[in-house]
Scaffold this motif. Structure first.
Motif, PDB file in Angstrom:
ATOM      1  N   THR A 122      -4.347 -27.062  41.249  1.00 21.83           N
ATOM      2  CA  THR A 122      -4.796 -25.675  40.996  1.00 21.83           C
ATOM      3  C   THR A 122      -4.588 -24.930  42.228  1.00 21.83           C
ATOM      4  O   THR A 122      -4.438 -23.613  42.191  1.00 21.83           O
ATOM      5  CB  THR A 122      -6.508 -25.693  41.070  1.00 21.83           C
ATOM      6  N   LYS A 123      -4.459 -25.421  43.359  1.00 18.91           N
ATOM      7  CA  LYS A 123      -3.795 -24.650  44.637  1.00 18.91           C
ATOM      8  C   LYS A 123      -2.522 -25.693  45.197  1.00 18.91           C
ATOM      9  O   LYS A 123      -2.327 -26.946  44.880  1.00 18.91           O
ATOM     10  CB  LYS A 123      -4.580 -24.687  45.624  1.00 18.91           C
ATOM     11  N   ALA A 181       5.462 -17.971  46.012  1.00 21.32           N
ATOM     12  CA  ALA A 181       6.179 -17.405  45.265  1.00 21.32           C
ATOM     13  C   ALA A 181       6.671 -18.670  44.042  1.00 21.32           C
ATOM     14  O   ALA A 181       6.702 -18.229  43.050  1.00 21.32           O
ATOM     15  CB  ALA A 181       7.641 -16.888  45.816  1.00 21.32           C
ATOM     16  N   MET A 182       7.084 -19.786  44.564  1.00 19.54           N
ATOM     17  CA  MET A 182       7.228 -20.819  43.938  1.00 19.54           C
ATOM     18  C   MET A 182       6.160 -21.112  42.978  1.00 19.54           C
ATOM     19  O   MET A 182       6.301 -21.594  41.791  1.00 19.54           O
ATOM     20  CB  MET A 182       7.931 -21.969  44.555  1.00 19.54           C
ATOM     21  N   PHE A 183       5.097 -21.336  43.550  1.00 17.64           N
ATOM     22  CA  PHE A 183       3.901 -21.662  42.755  1.00 17.64           C
ATOM     23  C   PHE A 183       3.404 -20.812  41.851  1.00 17.64           C
ATOM     24  O   PHE A 183       3.176 -21.089  40.623  1.00 17.64           O
ATOM     25  CB  PHE A 183       2.711 -21.662  43.932  1.00 17.64           C
ATOM     26  N   ALA A 184       3.892 -19.658  41.995  1.00 22.63           N
ATOM     27  CA  ALA A 184       3.389 -18.343  41.073  1.00 22.63           C
ATOM     28  C   ALA A 184       4.370 -18.542  39.754  1.00 22.63           C
ATOM     29  O   ALA A 184       4.009 -18.376  38.704  1.00 22.63           O
ATOM     30  CB  ALA A 184       3.762 -16.955  41.565  1.00 22.63           C
ATOM     31  N   ASN A 187       0.104 -26.981  35.128  1.00 21.88           N
ATOM     32  CA  ASN A 187      -0.046 -27.241  36.464  1.00 21.88           C
ATOM     33  C   ASN A 187      -0.049 -28.903  36.752  1.00 21.88           C
ATOM     34  O   ASN A 187      -0.639 -29.509  37.832  1.00 21.88           O
ATOM     35  CB  ASN A 187      -1.275 -26.838  37.421  1.00 21.88           C
ATOM     36  N   ASN A 188       0.621 -29.904  35.844  1.00 21.00           N
ATOM     37  CA  ASN A 188       0.694 -31.162  36.048  1.00 21.00           C
ATOM     38  C   ASN A 188       1.891 -31.701  36.235  1.00 21.00           C
ATOM     39  O   ASN A 188       2.612 -30.983  35.205  1.00 21.00           O
ATOM     40  CB  ASN A 188      -0.024 -31.702  35.006  1.00 21.00           C
ATOM     41  N   GLU A 202      -8.795 -31.915  39.590  1.00 14.94           N
ATOM     42  CA  GLU A 202      -8.074 -30.677  40.274  1.00 14.94           C
ATOM     43  C   GLU A 202      -7.798 -31.140  41.838  1.00 14.94           C
ATOM     44  O   GLU A 202      -8.466 -32.194  42.205  1.00 14.94           O
ATOM     45  CB  GLU A 202      -8.853 -29.462  40.026  1.00 14.94           C
ATOM     46  N   TYR A 203      -6.794 -30.944  42.257  1.00 16.56           N
ATOM     47  CA  TYR A 203      -6.264 -31.194  43.786  1.00 16.56           C
ATOM     48  C   TYR A 203      -5.513 -30.033  44.358  1.00 16.56           C
ATOM     49  O   TYR A 203      -5.012 -29.341  43.592  1.00 16.56           O
ATOM     50  CB  TYR A 203      -6.021 -32.534  44.011  1.00 16.56           C
ATOM     51  N   ASN A 204      -5.520 -29.979  45.417  1.00 14.58           N
ATOM     52  CA  ASN A 204      -4.584 -29.153  46.315  1.00 14.58           C
ATOM     53  C   ASN A 204      -3.264 -29.811  46.712  1.00 14.58           C
ATOM     54  O   ASN A 204      -3.413 -30.874  47.416  1.00 14.58           O
ATOM     55  CB  ASN A 204      -5.573 -28.604  47.452  1.00 14.58           C
ATOM     56  N   GLN A 205      -2.337 -29.409  46.119  1.00 20.21           N
ATOM     57  CA  GLN A 205      -1.042 -30.218  46.557  1.00 20.21           C
ATOM     58  C   GLN A 205      -0.704 -29.714  47.844  1.00 20.21           C
ATOM     59  O   GLN A 205      -0.437 -28.487  48.423  1.00 20.21           O
ATOM     60  CB  GLN A 205       0.189 -29.722  45.471  1.00 20.21           C
TER      61      GLN A 205
END
Length: 321
Positions: A123-124, A130-133, A153-154, A193-196
């Motif tokens: 989720t984060k 920019a790449m995440f968006a 987002n997997n 969910e996790y923060n990468q």
């Protein structure tokens, strides 16, 4: 005792594979109720990744190594390694240390509760905003056009029951969109969910082409919308062109002496329609390319060697996968 397979694809990860091995080992040192195997598949790395893996495998028989004859890409190699696992459950765990190892425990808890698929959903992310968006926009787009509901987002990080792996073996896809196949199989999945975290060492092998490749693979494998859009937009533009032609004709008849069409509308229209045609020819080309890949039925991977596996898979069996 149940056997858990950890699958880690590698390409030029000499700075990370030792720590990946240690993180997984520490997890299973605590989880005494499971046996485990950790399968590393090296995609013809150009650095010392394979040398480090061989050293680790020599000291620890839980470590199994597959060395590819060449670089077979970031789509085929991980998928092939999953099919070589023998565990009651299989966990896909990246070699860049961007998958949190502590989540392995959480995956196993949910698996023991009865879920055949347990997925990590980021989720984060500490990567480039920019790449995440861009990734998020892609997931939203493909979900809108796909015929099935895909997990947003997997990246593939997750646990898959042996039953899922057996189904994947039967599918026999030479160029699979793994995340889409998992959704297509249809088993209920539990999402954690996790923060990468950001990559600490090494350079990612992803670039514009590889990201575009997997994006188009997802679209062509799970949606006919682009093809139907080509037909709909073609019809709409034809009707618009006819309407504009009639308007110009009426304007010329009513204002014969004062109305001049000029060259600019013709040039603009020519470039516009040519661009639209090229765009949809490219879309059709992607679908034809996907069909071509399926028809060729080339093997996912050709192995150069494997280490710590009890039996070597015969060449004819490798080539059939």
């Amino acid at each position: 005792m149940k056997l858990i397979s950890i699958v880690t694809p590698c390409y030029n990860e000499e700075g990370n594979v030792e720590e990946v091995y240690q993180q997984v080992r520490r997890i299973f040192d605590e989880l005494k109720i499971y046996r485990y195997e950790h399968i590393f598949i090296d995609n013809a790395s150009k650095d010392n990744t394979l040398g480090i893996l061989k050293k680790i495998a020599k000291e620890d028989k839980n470590i199994k190594v597959i060395s590819n004859a060449r670089n077979f890409g970031h789509i085929r190699s991980p998928y092939y390694a999953l099919l070589q696992s023998s565990g009651d459950a299989v966990i896909l765990f990246a070699g860049d240390l961007q998958d949190p190892a502590y989540m392995i425990k959480e995956f196993l808890v949910k698996w023991e509760e009865g879920f055949k698929v347990v997925l990590g959903v980021k989720t984060k992310s500490e990567e480039s905003p920019a790449m995440f968006a861009i990734r998020k926009a892609f997931y939203n787009f493909i979900n809108r056009v796909s015929e099935i509901e895909l997990t947003k987002n997997n990246t593939g990080f997750g646990l898959y029951d042996r039953k899922i792996i057996e189904i994947l073996r039967e599918i026999d896809d030479p160029y699979p969109y793994f995340r889409g196949l998992i959704s297509d199989i249809g088993f209920e999945s539990y999402k954690i969910e996790y923060n990468q975290p950001t990559r600490k060492r090494g350079i990612t092998s992803n670039n514009f082409y590889t990201l575009y490749d997997i994006a188009m693979l997802g679209i062509t494998n799970h949606s006919k919308v682009p093809l139907r859009l080509a037909a709909i937009i073609g019809f709409a533009l034809s009707a618009l062109s006819l309407l504009i032609a009639l308007i110009y004709l009426l304007a010329k008849l009513l204002f014969w002496n004062s109305f001049t069409m000029g060259v600019a509308p013709v040039i603009i229209g020519l470039f516009f329609f040519s661009s639209v045609q090229l765009f949809f020819v490219g879309i059709i080309g992607e679908y034809i390319g996907s069909i071509h890949t399926q028809v060729l039925k080339r093997p996912l991977v050709i192995e150069k060697e494997r280490i710590n596996f009890e039996e070597r898979i015969p060449n004819e069996e490798v080539l059939s996968k």
